[in-house]
Structures are given as structure tokens and as C-alpha cells.
Design a protein around this motif. Structure first.
Motif, PDB file in Angstrom:
ATOM      1  N   LYS A  74       0.815  -1.206   0.000  1.00  0.00           N
ATOM      2  CA  LYS A  74       0.000   0.000   0.000  1.00  0.00           C
ATOM      3  C   LYS A  74       0.852   1.260   0.000  1.00  0.00           C
ATOM      4  O   LYS A  74       0.518   2.253  -0.611  1.00  0.00           O
ATOM      5  CB  LYS A  74      -0.920  -0.009   1.224  1.00  0.00           C
ATOM      6  N   LYS A  75       1.943   1.185   0.638  1.00  0.00           N
ATOM      7  CA  LYS A  75       2.788   2.356   0.738  1.00  0.00           C
ATOM      8  C   LYS A  75       3.666   2.461  -0.508  1.00  0.00           C
ATOM      9  O   LYS A  75       4.426   1.577  -0.834  1.00  0.00           O
ATOM     10  CB  LYS A  75       3.661   2.260   1.986  1.00  0.00           C
ATOM     11  N   LYS A  76       3.529   3.537  -1.275  1.00  0.00           N
ATOM     12  CA  LYS A  76       4.297   3.748  -2.501  1.00  0.00           C
ATOM     13  C   LYS A  76       5.190   4.969  -2.358  1.00  0.00           C
ATOM     14  O   LYS A  76       4.870   5.912  -1.624  1.00  0.00           O
ATOM     15  CB  LYS A  76       3.371   3.932  -3.706  1.00  0.00           C
ATOM     16  N   ASP A  77       6.231   4.904  -3.143  1.00  0.00           N
ATOM     17  CA  ASP A  77       7.156   6.029  -3.160  1.00  0.00           C
ATOM     18  C   ASP A  77       6.498   7.192  -3.912  1.00  0.00           C
ATOM     19  O   ASP A  77       5.951   7.006  -4.998  1.00  0.00           O
ATOM     20  CB  ASP A  77       8.453   5.605  -3.870  1.00  0.00           C
ATOM     21  N   PRO A  78       6.520   8.393  -3.384  1.00  0.00           N
ATOM     22  CA  PRO A  78       5.929   9.546  -4.089  1.00  0.00           C
ATOM     23  C   PRO A  78       6.488   9.737  -5.486  1.00  0.00           C
ATOM     24  O   PRO A  78       5.783  10.177  -6.399  1.00  0.00           O
ATOM     25  CB  PRO A  78       6.264  10.732  -3.177  1.00  0.00           C
ATOM     26  N   LYS A  79       7.761   9.393  -5.671  1.00  0.00           N
ATOM     27  CA  LYS A  79       8.357   9.528  -7.007  1.00  0.00           C
ATOM     28  C   LYS A  79       7.682   8.577  -7.986  1.00  0.00           C
ATOM     29  O   LYS A  79       7.396   8.946  -9.128  1.00  0.00           O
ATOM     30  CB  LYS A  79       9.849   9.235  -6.944  1.00  0.00           C
ATOM     31  N   ASP A  80       7.432   7.329  -7.541  1.00  0.00           N
ATOM     32  CA  ASP A  80       6.771   6.362  -8.413  1.00  0.00           C
ATOM     33  C   ASP A  80       5.363   6.825  -8.762  1.00  0.00           C
ATOM     34  O   ASP A  80       4.908   6.687  -9.908  1.00  0.00           O
ATOM     35  CB  ASP A  80       6.707   4.994  -7.732  1.00  0.00           C
ATOM     36  N   GLU A  81       4.656   7.368  -7.791  1.00  0.00           N
ATOM     37  CA  GLU A  81       3.308   7.873  -8.055  1.00  0.00           C
ATOM     38  C   GLU A  81       3.341   9.012  -9.066  1.00  0.00           C
ATOM     39  O   GLU A  81       2.491   9.100  -9.956  1.00  0.00           O
ATOM     40  CB  GLU A  81       2.662   8.336  -6.746  1.00  0.00           C
ATOM     41  N   LYS A  82       4.318   9.887  -8.933  1.00  0.00           N
ATOM     42  CA  LYS A  82       4.430  11.005  -9.874  1.00  0.00           C
ATOM     43  C   LYS A  82       4.762  10.516 -11.274  1.00  0.00           C
ATOM     44  O   LYS A  82       4.215  11.003 -12.274  1.00  0.00           O
ATOM     45  CB  LYS A  82       5.510  11.967  -9.386  1.00  0.00           C
ATOM     46  N   ILE A  83       5.645   9.508 -11.367  1.00  0.00           N
ATOM     47  CA  ILE A  83       6.006   8.933 -12.674  1.00  0.00           C
ATOM     48  C   ILE A  83       4.786   8.294 -13.327  1.00  0.00           C
ATOM     49  O   ILE A  83       4.542   8.454 -14.530  1.00  0.00           O
ATOM     50  CB  ILE A  83       7.140   7.902 -12.508  1.00  0.00           C
ATOM     51  N   GLU A  84       3.993   7.549 -12.543  1.00  0.00           N
ATOM     52  CA  GLU A  84       2.789   6.925 -13.083  1.00  0.00           C
ATOM     53  C   GLU A  84       1.803   7.978 -13.582  1.00  0.00           C
ATOM     54  O   GLU A  84       1.183   7.816 -14.634  1.00  0.00           O
ATOM     55  CB  GLU A  84       2.132   6.055 -12.007  1.00  0.00           C
ATOM     56  N   ALA A  85       1.646   9.054 -12.825  1.00  0.00           N
ATOM     57  CA  ALA A  85       0.733  10.118 -13.239  1.00  0.00           C
ATOM     58  C   ALA A  85       1.200  10.776 -14.539  1.00  0.00           C
ATOM     59  O   ALA A  85       0.394  11.061 -15.441  1.00  0.00           O
ATOM     60  CB  ALA A  85       0.617  11.156 -12.128  1.00  0.00           C
ATOM     61  N   LEU A  86       2.512  11.017 -14.658  1.00  0.00           N
ATOM     62  CA  LEU A  86       3.038  11.624 -15.882  1.00  0.00           C
ATOM     63  C   LEU A  86       2.899  10.690 -17.074  1.00  0.00           C
ATOM     64  O   LEU A  86       2.573  11.136 -18.182  1.00  0.00           O
ATOM     65  CB  LEU A  86       4.521  11.988 -15.664  1.00  0.00           C
ATOM     66  N   ASN A  87       3.138   9.394 -16.864  1.00  0.00           N
ATOM     67  CA  ASN A  87       2.973   8.425 -17.948  1.00  0.00           C
ATOM     68  C   ASN A  87       1.517   8.377 -18.405  1.00  0.00           C
ATOM     69  O   ASN A  87       1.233   8.316 -19.611  1.00  0.00           O
ATOM     70  CB  ASN A  87       3.415   7.032 -17.494  1.00  0.00           C
ATOM     71  N   ASP A  88       0.602   8.391 -17.448  1.00  0.00           N
ATOM     72  CA  ASP A  88      -0.822   8.360 -17.784  1.00  0.00           C
ATOM     73  C   ASP A  88      -1.219   9.607 -18.581  1.00  0.00           C
ATOM     74  O   ASP A  88      -1.949   9.520 -19.578  1.00  0.00           O
ATOM     75  CB  ASP A  88      -1.643   8.270 -16.495  1.00  0.00           C
ATOM     76  N   ARG A  89      -0.710  10.761 -18.168  1.00  0.00           N
ATOM     77  CA  ARG A  89      -1.009  12.002 -18.889  1.00  0.00           C
ATOM     78  C   ARG A  89      -0.420  11.970 -20.295  1.00  0.00           C
ATOM     79  O   ARG A  89      -1.059  12.409 -21.261  1.00  0.00           O
ATOM     80  CB  ARG A  89      -0.448  13.185 -18.111  1.00  0.00           C
ATOM     81  N   LEU A  90       0.795  11.418 -20.409  1.00  0.00           N
ATOM     82  CA  LEU A  90       1.437  11.333 -21.721  1.00  0.00           C
ATOM     83  C   LEU A  90       0.639  10.432 -22.657  1.00  0.00           C
ATOM     84  O   LEU A  90       0.437  10.766 -23.831  1.00  0.00           O
ATOM     85  CB  LEU A  90       2.862  10.797 -21.555  1.00  0.00           C
ATOM     86  N   ARG A  92      -2.565   9.743 -22.548  1.00  0.00           N
ATOM     87  CA  ARG A  92      -3.802  10.426 -22.937  1.00  0.00           C
ATOM     88  C   ARG A  92      -3.542  11.483 -24.003  1.00  0.00           C
ATOM     89  O   ARG A  92      -4.304  11.611 -24.969  1.00  0.00           O
ATOM     90  CB  ARG A  92      -4.458  11.060 -21.711  1.00  0.00           C
ATOM     91  N   ASN A  93      -2.455  12.241 -23.835  1.00  0.00           N
ATOM     92  CA  ASN A  93      -2.128  13.275 -24.820  1.00  0.00           C
ATOM     93  C   ASN A  93      -1.807  12.667 -26.181  1.00  0.00           C
ATOM     94  O   ASN A  93      -2.209  13.206 -27.229  1.00  0.00           O
ATOM     95  CB  ASN A  93      -0.946  14.109 -24.328  1.00  0.00           C
ATOM     96  N   MET A  94      -1.094  11.536 -26.162  1.00  0.00           N
ATOM     97  CA  MET A  94      -0.759  10.872 -27.426  1.00  0.00           C
ATOM     98  C   MET A  94      -2.021  10.361 -28.114  1.00  0.00           C
ATOM     99  O   MET A  94      -2.160  10.475 -29.340  1.00  0.00           O
ATOM    100  CB  MET A  94       0.213   9.724 -27.162  1.00  0.00           C
ATOM    101  N   ALA A  95      -2.942   9.794 -27.329  1.00  0.00           N
ATOM    102  CA  ALA A  95      -4.195   9.298 -27.909  1.00  0.00           C
ATOM    103  C   ALA A  95      -5.024  10.455 -28.478  1.00  0.00           C
ATOM    104  O   ALA A  95      -5.585  10.347 -29.579  1.00  0.00           O
ATOM    105  CB  ALA A  95      -4.994   8.543 -26.847  1.00  0.00           C
TER     106      ALA A  95
END
Length: 221
Positions: A74-90, A92-95
Motif C-alpha cells: 500500500k505504501k508507494k514512493d511519491p516519485k513512483d506515483e508522480k512517474i505513473e501520473a506523468l505516464n498516464d497524462r502522456l 492520454r495526450n498521445m491518444a
């Protein structure tokens, strides 16, 4: 006699003592196995209790490990969460960009076809004039260089339009189809059955799969 009775009594006492000793020995022998069985049962009970305690301890450790790993998952590294959010945004933008590109290409294609159809429609009266002029010439006039030059220009123009995807609509001898034909007259005919185009008054044309101008026809009654 007294001695004999004494000896007999001693023998009887000895026999009784032997029997008593034998009985005592039998009871002990019988009691010993029972004691051993009770001891074995007690040992088995202790072993079972020890096994149950070991199983409970192992299960408790597994639960503790499971809770530990769950907490760790359950406990995630904030950096990993930020990377996942940026990948998800990327993604969506590509689509969205891909959909925009496809939509733009489709709109450009439609605009080009609309523009081409409009230009072709304006050229068609010129083609009609060429065909009427050539059809009105006599055989002698067609043999002149002027008439041959006019015919060459007409053929070159038609060849260019064909390369662009322009083609005439078939009419004479075909069944009337309001999708392609525009009936302006009806007349009785001995050559054609009812509903068949018997004469083409003005040629119709298509640009690729789009109708630029319907054929103006006469249909047999």
C-alpha cells in the motif's frame, strides 16, 4: 504323627505362599501394560498439543507477514506515483493527438474532394460544348486539321479527368436508377422495355464515388 502333621502344614503354607506370590506377580504384570498404555497416550497427547501450538505459531507468523507485505504494498514512493501520473497524462495526450490527426486528415480529404468536385462540375459544360461541336461537324469538316486539333484537345482533357478519378455514368440500356439518372422525359419504345433508359440527353459524371452531375435521360414507358 505330630511330625508328619507339622511337615504337611509346612507344605500347605509353602504352597499357599507360592500361589500368593504368583497372583501378586500376575497383577503387577497386568498393571504394567496398562501403565505403559496410559504413558503412551499421554505422550501422544503432548505431541499433538505441541504440533497444534507449532501450527498456530506458524499461522500467526504468516498473518503477520501478510499484514507486513500488505502494508508495504500500500505504501508507494511519491516519485513512483508522480512517474505513473506523468505516464498516464502522456498516454492520454498521445491518444488525443492521434485522434486529432486522423480527424484532420479526414477533414482535409473531404475538403479536397469537395473542392475538386466543384471544379469538375464547372469544367463539365466545356466538355459538353466540345462534344456538341464535334457531333455537329460533317465528315469533311472532321478531316480538317482544325477539327482534328479540337478532337485532340478534347481527348487530352478527358484523359486528364479520367486520371483524376472522373468517369461518365452509364445510362443508355440501363435500368433507370434515381441515384444516378434524372428522368426528364418518357416515351414509348419498341427497342427497350419499360423503365429502361432509351436516350441520354446530357451525360452524367462521377468523381471517385461521389456524383458530380446526374445523367439527364429519357426513359421508355
Amino acid at each position: 504323627m505330630a511330625d508328619m502333621e507339622k511337615d504337611l502344614n509346612e507344605d500347605i503354607e509353602a504352597t499357599v505362599e507360592e500361589q500368593n506370590d504368583a497372583q501378586a506377580d500376575g497383577e503387577v504384570k497386568e498393571e504394567v501394560p496398562e501403565a505403559e498404555e496410559q504413558t503412551d497416550e499421554a505422550d501422544e497427547t503432548l505431541d499433538d498439543a505441541a504440533d497444534d501450538a507449532s501450527d498456530d505459531a506458524a499461522e500467526g507468523e504468516d498473518k503477520k507477514k501478510g499484514k507486513f507485505f500488505k502494508k508495504k504494498e500500500k505504501k508507494k514512493d511519491p516519485k513512483d506515483e508522480k512517474i505513473e501520473a506523468l505516464n498516464d497524462r502522456l498516454m492520454r495526450n498521445m491518444a488525443e493527438f492521434d485522434n486529432f490527426r486522423k480527424r484532420t486528415e479526414k477533414e482535409k480529404s473531404q475538403m479536397f474532394e469537395t473542392g475538386a468536385s466543384s471544379i469538375i462540375e464547372k469544367i463539365l459544360p466545356v466538355i459538353d460544348d466540345f462534344e456538341r461541336g464535334l457531333a455537329a461537324m460533317s465528315e469533311e469538316e472532321k478531316a480538317t486539321s482544325f477539327a482534328q486539333g479540337i478532337e485532340m484537345i478534347y481527348k487530352k482533357l478527358m484523359s486528364t479527368l479520367t486520371d483524376l478519378g472522373v468517369k461518365p455514368i452509364e445510362a443508355v440500356g440501363k435500368e433507370f436508377d434515381p441515384m444516378y439518372h434524372n428522368a426528364v422525359m418518357q416515351a414509348p419504345s419498341e427497342e427497350y422495355e419499360s423503365g429502361i433508359v432509351m436516350q441520354e440527353l446530357q451525360k452524367g459524371y462521377m468523381y471517385k464515388e461521389k456524383i458530380v452531375r446526374h445523367s439527364m435521360v429519357m426513359v421508355a414507358e
